[in-house]
Design a protein around this motif. Structure first.
Motif, PDB file in Angstrom:
ATOM      1  N   LYS A 171       0.838  -1.188   0.000  1.00  0.00           N
ATOM      2  CA  LYS A 171       0.000   0.000   0.000  1.00  0.00           C
ATOM      3  C   LYS A 171       0.878   1.245   0.000  1.00  0.00           C
ATOM      4  CE  LYS A 171      -4.038  -1.727   2.556  1.00  0.00           C
ATOM      5  NZ  LYS A 171      -4.880  -1.493   3.775  1.00  0.00           N
ATOM      6  N   PRO A 172       0.536   2.249  -0.800  1.00  0.00           N
ATOM      7  CA  PRO A 172       1.289   3.506  -0.750  1.00  0.00           C
ATOM      8  C   PRO A 172       0.927   4.272   0.507  1.00  0.00           C
ATOM      9  CG  PRO A 172      -0.591   3.735  -2.212  1.00  0.00           C
ATOM     10  CD  PRO A 172      -0.568   2.293  -1.774  1.00  0.00           C
ATOM     11  N   MET A 173       1.786   5.194   0.915  1.00  0.00           N
ATOM     12  CA  MET A 173       1.482   5.997   2.097  1.00  0.00           C
ATOM     13  C   MET A 173       0.224   6.837   1.872  1.00  0.00           C
ATOM     14  SD  MET A 173       3.549   9.127   3.817  1.00  0.00           S
ATOM     15  CE  MET A 173       2.565  10.258   4.837  1.00  0.00           C
ATOM     16  N   LEU A 174       0.133   7.455   0.674  1.00  0.00           N
ATOM     17  CA  LEU A 174      -1.035   8.252   0.333  1.00  0.00           C
ATOM     18  C   LEU A 174      -2.047   7.412  -0.427  1.00  0.00           C
ATOM     19  CD1 LEU A 174       0.583  11.617  -0.879  1.00  0.00           C
ATOM     20  CD2 LEU A 174      -0.148  10.974   1.438  1.00  0.00           C
ATOM     21  N   GLN A 175      -3.285   7.780  -0.316  1.00  0.00           N
ATOM     22  CA  GLN A 175      -4.320   7.084  -1.069  1.00  0.00           C
ATOM     23  C   GLN A 175      -4.261   7.501  -2.535  1.00  0.00           C
ATOM     24  OE1 GLN A 175      -9.023   7.267  -0.717  1.00  0.00           O
ATOM     25  NE2 GLN A 175      -8.034   6.542   1.145  1.00  0.00           N
ATOM     26  N   THR A 176      -4.304   6.529  -3.426  1.00  0.00           N
ATOM     27  CA  THR A 176      -4.188   6.804  -4.857  1.00  0.00           C
ATOM     28  C   THR A 176      -5.432   7.534  -5.373  1.00  0.00           C
ATOM     29  OG1 THR A 176      -2.813   4.833  -5.191  1.00  0.00           O
ATOM     30  CG2 THR A 176      -3.889   5.775  -7.132  1.00  0.00           C
ATOM     31  N   PRO A 177      -5.258   8.688  -6.026  1.00  0.00           N
ATOM     32  CA  PRO A 177      -6.416   9.421  -6.564  1.00  0.00           C
ATOM     33  C   PRO A 177      -7.043   8.687  -7.751  1.00  0.00           C
ATOM     34  CG  PRO A 177      -4.485  10.857  -6.302  1.00  0.00           C
ATOM     35  CD  PRO A 177      -4.013   9.440  -6.162  1.00  0.00           C
ATOM     36  N   PRO A 178      -8.319   8.965  -8.049  1.00  0.00           N
ATOM     37  CA  PRO A 178      -9.041   8.221  -9.085  1.00  0.00           C
ATOM     38  C   PRO A 178      -8.907   8.777 -10.509  1.00  0.00           C
ATOM     39  CG  PRO A 178     -10.566   9.601  -7.869  1.00  0.00           C
ATOM     40  CD  PRO A 178      -9.227   9.793  -7.231  1.00  0.00           C
ATOM     41  N   PHE A 179      -7.702   8.723 -11.029  1.00  0.00           N
ATOM     42  CA  PHE A 179      -7.460   9.079 -12.431  1.00  0.00           C
ATOM     43  C   PHE A 179      -6.073   8.578 -12.824  1.00  0.00           C
ATOM     44  CE2 PHE A 179      -7.666  12.800  -9.590  1.00  0.00           C
ATOM     45  CZ  PHE A 179      -6.327  13.094  -9.422  1.00  0.00           C
ATOM     46  N   PRO A 180      -5.775   8.503 -14.124  1.00  0.00           N
ATOM     47  CA  PRO A 180      -4.499   7.933 -14.566  1.00  0.00           C
ATOM     48  C   PRO A 180      -3.270   8.645 -14.006  1.00  0.00           C
ATOM     49  CG  PRO A 180      -6.038   8.043 -16.392  1.00  0.00           C
ATOM     50  CD  PRO A 180      -6.680   8.777 -15.259  1.00  0.00           C
ATOM     51  N   GLU A 181      -2.161   7.932 -14.038  1.00  0.00           N
ATOM     52  CA  GLU A 181      -0.933   8.394 -13.364  1.00  0.00           C
ATOM     53  C   GLU A 181      -0.199   9.517 -14.082  1.00  0.00           C
ATOM     54  OE1 GLU A 181       3.275   8.748 -12.567  1.00  0.00           O
ATOM     55  OE2 GLU A 181       2.438   7.842 -14.383  1.00  0.00           O
ATOM     56  N   TYR A 182      -0.038   9.427 -15.378  1.00  0.00           N
ATOM     57  CA  TYR A 182       0.902  10.304 -16.091  1.00  0.00           C
ATOM     58  C   TYR A 182       0.180  11.485 -16.723  1.00  0.00           C
ATOM     59  CZ  TYR A 182       4.921  11.513 -19.045  1.00  0.00           C
ATOM     60  OH  TYR A 182       5.975  12.143 -19.642  1.00  0.00           O
ATOM     61  N   MET A 183       0.548  12.723 -16.414  1.00  0.00           N
ATOM     62  CA  MET A 183       1.616  13.149 -15.521  1.00  0.00           C
ATOM     63  C   MET A 183       1.065  13.437 -14.115  1.00  0.00           C
ATOM     64  SD  MET A 183       3.337  15.912 -18.151  1.00  0.00           S
ATOM     65  CE  MET A 183       1.723  16.510 -18.668  1.00  0.00           C
ATOM     66  N   SER A 184       1.965  13.735 -13.203  1.00  0.00           N
ATOM     67  CA  SER A 184       1.559  14.110 -11.858  1.00  0.00           C
ATOM     68  C   SER A 184       0.876  15.476 -11.888  1.00  0.00           C
ATOM     69  CB  SER A 184       2.790  14.165 -10.944  1.00  0.00           C
ATOM     70  OG  SER A 184       2.506  14.888  -9.760  1.00  0.00           O
ATOM     71  N   GLY A 185      -0.410  15.496 -11.505  1.00  0.00           N
ATOM     72  CA  GLY A 185      -1.156  16.745 -11.527  1.00  0.00           C
ATOM     73  C   GLY A 185      -0.629  17.770 -10.546  1.00  0.00           C
ATOM     74  N   HIS A 186      -0.281  17.325  -9.332  1.00  0.00           N
ATOM     75  CA  HIS A 186       0.217  18.271  -8.328  1.00  0.00           C
ATOM     76  C   HIS A 186       1.548  18.872  -8.781  1.00  0.00           C
ATOM     77  CE1 HIS A 186       0.000  20.309  -4.632  1.00  0.00           C
ATOM     78  NE2 HIS A 186      -0.465  19.342  -3.866  1.00  0.00           N
ATOM     79  N   SER A 187       2.412  18.051  -9.375  1.00  0.00           N
ATOM     80  CA  SER A 187       3.688  18.551  -9.891  1.00  0.00           C
ATOM     81  C   SER A 187       3.443  19.593 -10.973  1.00  0.00           C
ATOM     82  CB  SER A 187       4.513  17.396 -10.463  1.00  0.00           C
ATOM     83  OG  SER A 187       4.692  16.378  -9.501  1.00  0.00           O
ATOM     84  N   HIS A 188       2.504  19.290 -11.834  1.00  0.00           N
ATOM     85  CA  HIS A 188       2.162  20.120 -12.983  1.00  0.00           C
ATOM     86  C   HIS A 188       1.644  21.488 -12.549  1.00  0.00           C
ATOM     87  CE1 HIS A 188       0.354  20.983 -16.942  1.00  0.00           C
ATOM     88  NE2 HIS A 188       0.953  19.906 -17.416  1.00  0.00           N
ATOM     89  N   ILE A 189       0.572  21.493 -11.737  1.00  0.00           N
ATOM     90  CA  ILE A 189      -0.065  22.763 -11.359  1.00  0.00           C
ATOM     91  C   ILE A 189       0.789  23.556 -10.375  1.00  0.00           C
ATOM     92  CG2 ILE A 189      -2.349  21.856 -11.874  1.00  0.00           C
ATOM     93  CD1 ILE A 189      -1.704  22.581  -8.285  1.00  0.00           C
ATOM     94  N   SER A 190       1.600  22.867  -9.585  1.00  0.00           N
ATOM     95  CA  SER A 190       2.479  23.575  -8.642  1.00  0.00           C
ATOM     96  C   SER A 190       3.562  24.343  -9.389  1.00  0.00           C
ATOM     97  CB  SER A 190       3.117  22.580  -7.665  1.00  0.00           C
ATOM     98  OG  SER A 190       2.143  21.996  -6.824  1.00  0.00           O
ATOM     99  N   ALA A 191       4.128  23.720 -10.416  1.00  0.00           N
ATOM    100  CA  ALA A 191       5.161  24.393 -11.209  1.00  0.00           C
ATOM    101  C   ALA A 191       4.581  25.599 -11.938  1.00  0.00           C
ATOM    102  CB  ALA A 191       5.781  23.422 -12.201  1.00  0.00           C
TER     103      ALA A 191
END
Length: 442
Positions: free
Chosen positions: A340-360
């Protein structure tokens, strides 16, 4: 004759001054208050991250438009935002407060767009009561409300044409059965979120595909493949390799409105804000730290919210094109069935990371306004039980947000790196648009 001309000039002057604010000044905290109420509604409604950004954007646009109609120094969004219409100023019906109208335009838009928007009636009434205590005359409040309502109506017309309302008519999205494609994950196995968000009209980029990413590393079960190496890195660094600091960073930037926790036979929703809400909060921290004017604060919020929306449109376009499997699904299939990952997996495909994207993207915008090496303390998550974190720049915060997804076990490293690269490119494009249109930093 001279006396007549002097009187006429005086009357003209008085008429032209009719709409000037001669009332108590509102502050940037009043703008932040509206956005905080919107955030609380988003938590209540479990608004998904892309849609939440859209709500912020149109609410801020309404408030900003009121200011631009009344202050020539505030740049009109026509010619800046895609397809932005000519907004007509409501007929002159007497004195009103521009700032009060701007706040009421924000709440008016949010009430019409958010699913539980009517709940903002209570907040709005309390806000107006506070304005009365400050000394706003009742007739000015009434006219300010009328002015705001007429602007909101025009902005809602602009929002309606962004094509989001067509999404409900599209065929229901069904995940593919390909081995390396995304599949719903536990504990709730939510359906995919906003698979057609790339069809929404952006504000400042030309189209969803204007900033296309390089393809992701292809799925492979071969232990010597590049994908398997990415997978093993997630398995180790997102498991036994996690340090206490890694865990704290992952939790701080979790921002998953879909998070659930099992308690016996019950599944309980956890109260969390979206990634966009976190960056809207950071924007408020900087604006209040610098004691920015009401108008400048409204401008920065508006550009940040529009940038967030555009970044989500771009990222979601790639997510459902590449449709890549999440680390949780792949690791359970190929390495460890109980992982299990530490964080709960969000309900949409992996690529690309949305948080990485919008944060940049947002970091690039805020760096333009406030400068690089801008130190601040981020206490946005404190109401949700997380300690504040100190940052030396917006870019440093964006980098940490991106890495949080790796340590949280929900993204592969190439999804994070390329998310940052494309998100930054969008942010730099938006900054270029601001410069071109004479929208200056503080």
């Amino acid at each position: 004759m001279k006396h007549f001309l002097l009187c006429a000039a005086l009357l003209l002057c008085l008429g032209s001054c009719k709409r000037e604010d001669k009332y108590p000044e509102l502050t940037n905290k009043d703008i932040a208050g509206v956005l905080e109420q919107m955030t609380q509604l988003m938590i209540h409604d479990v608004s998904n991250p892309p849609l939440a950004a859209r709500f912020y954007a149109y609410s801020c646009i309404s408030g900003y438009t009121v200011l631009s109609l009344n202050d020539s120094s505030v740049v009109s969004l026509k010619g800046v935002f895609n397809e932005f219409p000519e907004i007509s100023s409501p007929p002159d019906s007497g004195a009103y407060s521009t700032q009060l109208s701007a706040i009421l335009a924000m709440t008016g838009t949010a009430k019409r767009m958010q699913p539980s928007g009517k709940k903002l009636d209570v907040f709005e009434q309390r806000f107006l009561d506070s304005c009365r205590r400050l000394g706003f005359p009742e007739d000015v409040i009434t006219r300010s409300q009328s002015y705001a309502t007429q602007v909101v109506k025009q902005i809602m017309g602009y929002a309606k044409k962004d094509r989001y309302n067509r999404i409900s008519n599209y065929p229901r999205y069904t995940p593919t059965t390909d081995e390396g494609s995304w599949h719903p994950t536990p504990p709730a196995y939510f359906a995919p979120v906003e698979p057609y968000f790339n069809t929404v009209r952006p504000f400042l980029i030309d189209s969803a595909e204007a900033f296309k990413s390089v393809p992701p590393v292809p799925y492979s079960s071969d232990k010597n493949s590049e994908f398997y190496k990415l997978l093993m890195a997630n398995y180790i660094d997102g498991g036994s390799g996690l340090t206490q600091e890694n865990r704290e960073i992952a939790a701080f930037w979790d921002c998953n409105p879909f998070a659930l926790k099992n308690e016996g036979h019950l599944m309980v929703g956890l109260k969390k804000i979206s990634p966009g809400a976190h960056w809207v909060g950071i924007t408020g921290i900087a604006c209040q730290k610098e004691k920015l004017s009401f108008a400048k604060t409204m401008e920065i919020y508006t550009i940040v919210a529009a940038g967030l929306t555009d970044s989500f449109i771009s990222c979601w376009d790639e997510k459902y094109r590449s449709n890549r499997i999440r680390p949780e699904t792949a690791i359970r299939r190929l390495i460890d069935k109980k992982w299990k990952p530490m964080l709960q997996t969000p309900p949409f495909p992996e690529y690309m990371s949305g948080h990485s994207h919008i944060s940049a993207t947002t970091a690039a915008i805020l760096t333009y306004y406030f400068g690089d090496n801008y130190s601040y303390t981020d206490d946005v998550e404190e109401p949700y039980g997380l300690k504040p974190r100190r940052f030396t720049s917006f870019n440093a915060a964006a980098k940490e947000a991106a890495m949080s997804r790796y340590w949280g076990g929900i993204h592969f490293m190439d999804g994070i790196i390329n998310g940052v690269n494309v998100g930054r490119a969008i942010g730099e494009h938006i900054v270029g648009e601001l410069k071109t249109n004479g929208i200056k930093p503080i």
